[in-house]
Motif scaffolding. Structure first.
Motif, PDB file in Angstrom:
ATOM      1  N   THR A   4     -70.486  -3.876  21.316  1.00 32.52           N
ATOM      2  CA  THR A   4     -70.963  -5.012  22.089  1.00 32.52           C
ATOM      3  C   THR A   4     -69.951  -5.515  23.103  1.00 32.52           C
ATOM      4  OG1 THR A   4     -70.152  -6.626  20.465  1.00 32.52           O
ATOM      5  CG2 THR A   4     -72.375  -5.740  20.147  1.00 32.52           C
ATOM      6  N   ASN A   5     -68.827  -4.839  23.257  1.00 32.40           N
ATOM      7  CA  ASN A   5     -67.834  -5.242  24.237  1.00 32.40           C
ATOM      8  C   ASN A   5     -67.406  -4.029  25.046  1.00 32.40           C
ATOM      9  OD1 ASN A   5     -65.996  -6.591  25.737  1.00 32.40           O
ATOM     10  ND2 ASN A   5     -64.572  -7.016  24.065  1.00 32.40           N
ATOM     11  N   PRO A   6     -68.238  -3.566  25.971  1.00 31.57           N
ATOM     12  CA  PRO A   6     -67.960  -2.328  26.686  1.00 31.57           C
ATOM     13  C   PRO A   6     -66.712  -2.388  27.537  1.00 31.57           C
ATOM     14  CG  PRO A   6     -69.747  -3.530  27.730  1.00 31.57           C
ATOM     15  CD  PRO A   6     -69.473  -4.217  26.428  1.00 31.57           C
ATOM     16  N   LEU A   7     -66.355  -3.577  28.028  1.00 32.31           N
ATOM     17  CA  LEU A   7     -65.178  -3.672  28.873  1.00 32.31           C
ATOM     18  C   LEU A   7     -63.908  -3.338  28.110  1.00 32.31           C
ATOM     19  CD1 LEU A   7     -64.291  -4.281  31.724  1.00 32.31           C
ATOM     20  CD2 LEU A   7     -64.040  -6.685  31.092  1.00 32.31           C
ATOM     21  N   VAL A   8     -63.868  -3.681  26.814  1.00 33.46           N
ATOM     22  CA  VAL A   8     -62.706  -3.361  25.996  1.00 33.46           C
ATOM     23  C   VAL A   8     -62.726  -1.900  25.555  1.00 33.46           C
ATOM     24  CG1 VAL A   8     -61.561  -3.802  23.804  1.00 33.46           C
ATOM     25  CG2 VAL A   8     -62.325  -5.710  25.216  1.00 33.46           C
ATOM     26  N   TYR A   9     -63.853  -1.471  24.963  1.00 33.48           N
ATOM     27  CA  TYR A   9     -63.919  -0.118  24.432  1.00 33.48           C
ATOM     28  C   TYR A   9     -64.112   0.928  25.530  1.00 33.48           C
ATOM     29  CZ  TYR A   9     -64.001  -2.231  19.851  1.00 33.48           C
ATOM     30  OH  TYR A   9     -63.660  -2.936  18.735  1.00 33.48           O
ATOM     31  N   GLY A  10     -64.522   0.473  26.714  1.00 39.43           N
ATOM     32  CA  GLY A  10     -64.656   1.398  27.829  1.00 39.43           C
ATOM     33  C   GLY A  10     -63.406   1.502  28.668  1.00 39.43           C
ATOM     34  N   VAL A  11     -62.392   0.684  28.378  1.00 39.39           N
ATOM     35  CA  VAL A  11     -61.180   0.656  29.194  1.00 39.39           C
ATOM     36  C   VAL A  11     -60.537   2.026  29.365  1.00 39.39           C
ATOM     37  CG1 VAL A  11     -58.770  -0.118  29.161  1.00 39.39           C
ATOM     38  CG2 VAL A  11     -60.616  -1.778  28.985  1.00 39.39           C
ATOM     39  N   PRO A  12     -60.331   2.818  28.291  1.00 36.73           N
ATOM     40  CA  PRO A  12     -59.724   4.139  28.503  1.00 36.73           C
ATOM     41  C   PRO A  12     -60.524   5.017  29.465  1.00 36.73           C
ATOM     42  CG  PRO A  12     -59.694   3.570  26.177  1.00 36.73           C
ATOM     43  CD  PRO A  12     -60.549   2.546  26.856  1.00 36.73           C
ATOM     44  N   CYS A  13     -61.853   4.971  29.350  1.00 32.69           N
ATOM     45  CA  CYS A  13     -62.705   5.748  30.257  1.00 32.69           C
ATOM     46  C   CYS A  13     -62.619   5.199  31.676  1.00 32.69           C
ATOM     47  CB  CYS A  13     -64.141   5.741  29.776  1.00 32.69           C
ATOM     48  SG  CYS A  13     -64.417   6.645  28.235  1.00 32.69           S
ATOM     49  N   PHE A  14     -62.632   3.886  31.807  1.00 31.32           N
ATOM     50  CA  PHE A  14     -62.543   3.273  33.130  1.00 31.32           C
ATOM     51  C   PHE A  14     -61.246   3.692  33.823  1.00 31.32           C
ATOM     52  CE2 PHE A  14     -65.249  -0.691  31.871  1.00 31.32           C
ATOM     53  CZ  PHE A  14     -66.351   0.139  31.732  1.00 31.32           C
ATOM     54  N   ILE A  15     -60.141   3.571  33.093  1.00 29.37           N
ATOM     55  CA  ILE A  15     -58.843   3.928  33.672  1.00 29.37           C
ATOM     56  C   ILE A  15     -58.808   5.399  34.049  1.00 29.37           C
ATOM     57  CG2 ILE A  15     -56.374   4.144  33.183  1.00 29.37           C
ATOM     58  CD1 ILE A  15     -56.621   1.646  31.425  1.00 29.37           C
ATOM     59  N   ALA A  16     -59.336   6.249  33.189  1.00 34.43           N
ATOM     60  CA  ALA A  16     -59.323   7.692  33.448  1.00 34.43           C
ATOM     61  C   ALA A  16     -60.113   8.027  34.709  1.00 34.43           C
ATOM     62  CB  ALA A  16     -59.902   8.442  32.239  1.00 34.43           C
ATOM     63  N   PHE A  17     -61.300   7.447  34.861  1.00 33.16           N
ATOM     64  CA  PHE A  17     -62.117   7.741  36.037  1.00 33.16           C
ATOM     65  C   PHE A  17     -61.515   7.145  37.309  1.00 33.16           C
ATOM     66  CE2 PHE A  17     -65.595   8.647  32.961  1.00 33.16           C
ATOM     67  CZ  PHE A  17     -65.959   9.895  33.456  1.00 33.16           C
ATOM     68  N   ILE A  18     -60.901   5.963  37.195  1.00 34.62           N
ATOM     69  CA  ILE A  18     -60.228   5.381  38.356  1.00 34.62           C
ATOM     70  C   ILE A  18     -59.079   6.275  38.804  1.00 34.62           C
ATOM     71  CG2 ILE A  18     -58.772   3.453  39.123  1.00 34.62           C
ATOM     72  CD1 ILE A  18     -60.504   1.623  37.341  1.00 34.62           C
ATOM     73  N   LEU A  19     -58.278   6.737  37.857  1.00 35.14           N
ATOM     74  CA  LEU A  19     -57.147   7.620  38.189  1.00 35.14           C
ATOM     75  C   LEU A  19     -57.639   8.949  38.764  1.00 35.14           C
ATOM     76  CD1 LEU A  19     -54.773   7.007  35.137  1.00 35.14           C
ATOM     77  CD2 LEU A  19     -54.529   6.143  37.484  1.00 35.14           C
ATOM     78  N   LEU A  20     -58.743   9.452  38.226  1.00 35.72           N
ATOM     79  CA  LEU A  20     -59.309  10.699  38.738  1.00 35.72           C
ATOM     80  C   LEU A  20     -59.770  10.531  40.180  1.00 35.72           C
ATOM     81  CD1 LEU A  20     -60.212  13.620  38.135  1.00 35.72           C
ATOM     82  CD2 LEU A  20     -62.399  12.680  37.335  1.00 35.72           C
ATOM     83  N   GLU A  21     -60.504   9.456  40.451  1.00 32.05           N
ATOM     84  CA  GLU A  21     -60.973   9.223  41.812  1.00 32.05           C
ATOM     85  C   GLU A  21     -59.803   8.947  42.749  1.00 32.05           C
ATOM     86  OE1 GLU A  21     -64.717   6.855  43.550  1.00 32.05           O
ATOM     87  OE2 GLU A  21     -63.074   5.510  42.970  1.00 32.05           O
ATOM     88  N   LEU A  22     -58.832   8.188  42.279  1.00 32.27           N
ATOM     89  CA  LEU A  22     -57.633   7.894  43.080  1.00 32.27           C
ATOM     90  C   LEU A  22     -56.897   9.176  43.455  1.00 32.27           C
ATOM     91  CD1 LEU A  22     -55.480   5.929  44.225  1.00 32.27           C
ATOM     92  CD2 LEU A  22     -54.503   5.822  41.920  1.00 32.27           C
ATOM     93  N   THR A  23     -56.698  10.048  42.474  1.00 31.32           N
ATOM     94  CA  THR A  23     -56.001  11.314  42.723  1.00 31.32           C
ATOM     95  C   THR A  23     -56.777  12.185  43.704  1.00 31.32           C
ATOM     96  OG1 THR A  23     -55.057  11.259  40.494  1.00 31.32           O
ATOM     97  CG2 THR A  23     -55.059  13.382  41.643  1.00 31.32           C
ATOM     98  N   TYR A  24     -58.085  12.258  43.509  1.00 27.55           N
ATOM     99  CA  TYR A  24     -58.921  13.075  44.394  1.00 27.55           C
ATOM    100  C   TYR A  24     -58.853  12.548  45.827  1.00 27.55           C
ATOM    101  CZ  TYR A  24     -62.987  15.564  46.211  1.00 27.55           C
ATOM    102  OH  TYR A  24     -63.811  16.361  46.965  1.00 27.55           O
ATOM    103  N   SER A  25     -58.907  11.217  45.987  1.00 34.34           N
ATOM    104  CA  SER A  25     -58.887  10.631  47.329  1.00 34.34           C
ATOM    105  C   SER A  25     -57.564  10.904  48.040  1.00 34.34           C
ATOM    106  CB  SER A  25     -59.146   9.124  47.256  1.00 34.34           C
ATOM    107  OG  SER A  25     -58.072   8.434  46.634  1.00 34.34           O
ATOM    108  N   LYS A  26     -56.453  10.817  47.302  1.00 36.84           N
ATOM    109  CA  LYS A  26     -55.141  11.003  47.915  1.00 36.84           C
ATOM    110  C   LYS A  26     -54.857  12.471  48.219  1.00 36.84           C
ATOM    111  CE  LYS A  26     -54.127   6.639  47.762  1.00 36.84           C
ATOM    112  NZ  LYS A  26     -54.157   5.831  49.011  1.00 36.84           N
ATOM    113  N   THR A  27     -55.459  13.382  47.465  1.00 37.74           N
ATOM    114  CA  THR A  27     -55.207  14.810  47.682  1.00 37.74           C
ATOM    115  C   THR A  27     -56.221  15.454  48.620  1.00 37.74           C
ATOM    116  OG1 THR A  27     -56.465  15.334  45.675  1.00 37.74           O
ATOM    117  CG2 THR A  27     -54.061  15.112  45.452  1.00 37.74           C
ATOM    118  N   HIS A  28     -57.230  14.677  49.045  1.00 39.33           N
ATOM    119  CA  HIS A  28     -58.241  15.229  49.944  1.00 39.33           C
ATOM    120  C   HIS A  28     -58.342  14.438  51.251  1.00 39.33           C
ATOM    121  CE1 HIS A  28     -59.374  17.331  46.274  1.00 39.33           C
ATOM    122  NE2 HIS A  28     -60.158  18.114  46.994  1.00 39.33           N
ATOM    123  N   GLY A  29     -57.252  13.755  51.593  1.00 38.20           N
ATOM    124  CA  GLY A  29     -57.181  13.087  52.891  1.00 38.20           C
ATOM    125  C   GLY A  29     -57.980  11.821  53.031  1.00 38.20           C
ATOM    126  N   HIS A  30     -58.342  11.187  51.901  1.00 39.25           N
ATOM    127  CA  HIS A  30     -59.099   9.948  51.950  1.00 39.25           C
ATOM    128  C   HIS A  30     -58.205   8.772  51.562  1.00 39.25           C
ATOM    129  CE1 HIS A  30     -62.613  12.829  50.783  1.00 39.25           C
ATOM    130  NE2 HIS A  30     -62.313  12.925  52.061  1.00 39.25           N
TER     131      HIS A  30
END
Length: 318
Positions: A4-30
């Motif tokens: 019932t608290n997705p923001l807490v239990y979803g934090v590892p997934c949120f961080i992982a996807f943010i880092l993935l998108e961040l890495t992709y953007s920086k390595t693909h000229g965005h």
């Protein structure tokens, strides 16, 4: 595990996807997709929500929902019965689907109210205040919305949906909303006819006049279509993300409170009590003399200008 608290239990997934998108953007000229200071501000507010969320969940959400459920669904002769005379809902699969649909309907009106009532917009503007649209922006949530959001959903336990079912559906809605904040997902064909998608949410986060206050839906777009707030992303329009009156700061406290400060300034200068109330509860941009404009007023001027000058660029009024 507490779902019932997705923001807490979803934090590892949120961080992982943010880092993935961040890495992709920086390595693909965005490089423009993520601005470090902006990401840090979003992260700070996301952390604050993750800390405050569990506390308010117990003190506000669960207490309010449990009280409502017990009040409207007392046990009569050993059976949980709604005050309207029918047996309160159980946990059949179709009840879960109905609950999720009811949640989406409620989310639509909760979200729309946040855009159309200024005191609520002051809390919600936090989420729109970034000029960037990425998964980091998804966790840029205002803290004050946690105080009043449960009251929009009280009708669901009141008519007989179990409290834990309502909370799980809220969690599913939150998880869907997170992943919508990406520019790397293109239009999705027939899926766009039913679901609220990434391109539709780009429209919602745009400050382009024609896109303002559109696409409030959760995971479905049907309620936007029914109530006249749906708009498809136009590939010929360059989207400008953010808000017209931005806080112009990376300080989380300024971002969280700047619109409340502006409301207070407007209320103090208003000479009529009715004007004071409108500055608080009226639509954002309302003014008695037209010195500032609401979204509907801006869009009416936009349509008039476009009809008279179809090839001309429109200058957005302040």
């Amino acid at each position: 595990m507490d779902f019932t608290n997705p923001l807490v239990y979803g934090v590892p997934c949120f961080i992982a996807f943010i880092l993935l998108e961040l890495t992709y953007s920086k390595t693909h000229g965005h490089d423009e997709l993520y601005v470090w200071k902006d990401l840090m501000a979003s992260g700070a507010m996301g952390i604050g929500s993750a800390i405050l969320g569990p506390l308010l969940k117990v003190t506000v959400l669960i207490v309010v929902f449990e009280f409502t459920y017990e009040l409207f669904n007392p046990i009569v002769d050993g059976v949980r019965t709604n005050i309207m005379g029918y047996k309160s809902f159980g946990y059949a699969w179709y009840v879960w689907l109905l609950c999720q649909l009811a949640d989406d309907f409620t989310y639509y009106w909760f979200h729309r109210a946040n855009h159309e009532i200024r005191i609520l917009w002051a809390a919600h503007i936090v989420h729109h205040s970034s000029d960037n649209f990425n998964l980091g922006t998804a966790v840029r949530n205002g803290w004050f919305t946690l105080l009043y959001k449960p009251f929009f959903y009280m009708w669901m336990p009141a008519i007989g949906f179990p409290v834990e079912m309502v909370i799980v559906c809220l969690a599913i809605e939150s998880l869907w909303q997170f992943q919508l904040h990406s520019q790397y997902v293109p239009k999705m064909g027939w899926i766009e006819k039913i679901f609220n998608t990434h391109t539709m949410h780009q429209v919602h986060h745009s400050q382009n006049v024609e896109y303002l206050d559109k696409n409030h839906g959760g995971f479905l777009n049907i309620f936007d279509k029914i109530f006249g707030t749906w708009k498809e992303l136009d590939d010929d329009i360059e989207v400008k993300f953010g808000v017209i009156h931005a806080p112009n700061s990376y300080n989380p406290i300024v971002i969280l409170t700047h619109e409340f400060k502006d409301i207070w300034a407007d209320v103090k200068k208003a000479k009529k009590f009715s004007h004071k109330l409108m500055y608080i509860f009226g639509p954002p941009g309302w003014s008695p003399d037209g010195s500032t404009l609401t979204v509907k007023q801006q869009q009416r001027l936009f349509r008039e200008h476009k009809s008279q000058n179809p090839e001309a660029a429109f200058s957005r009024p302040n």
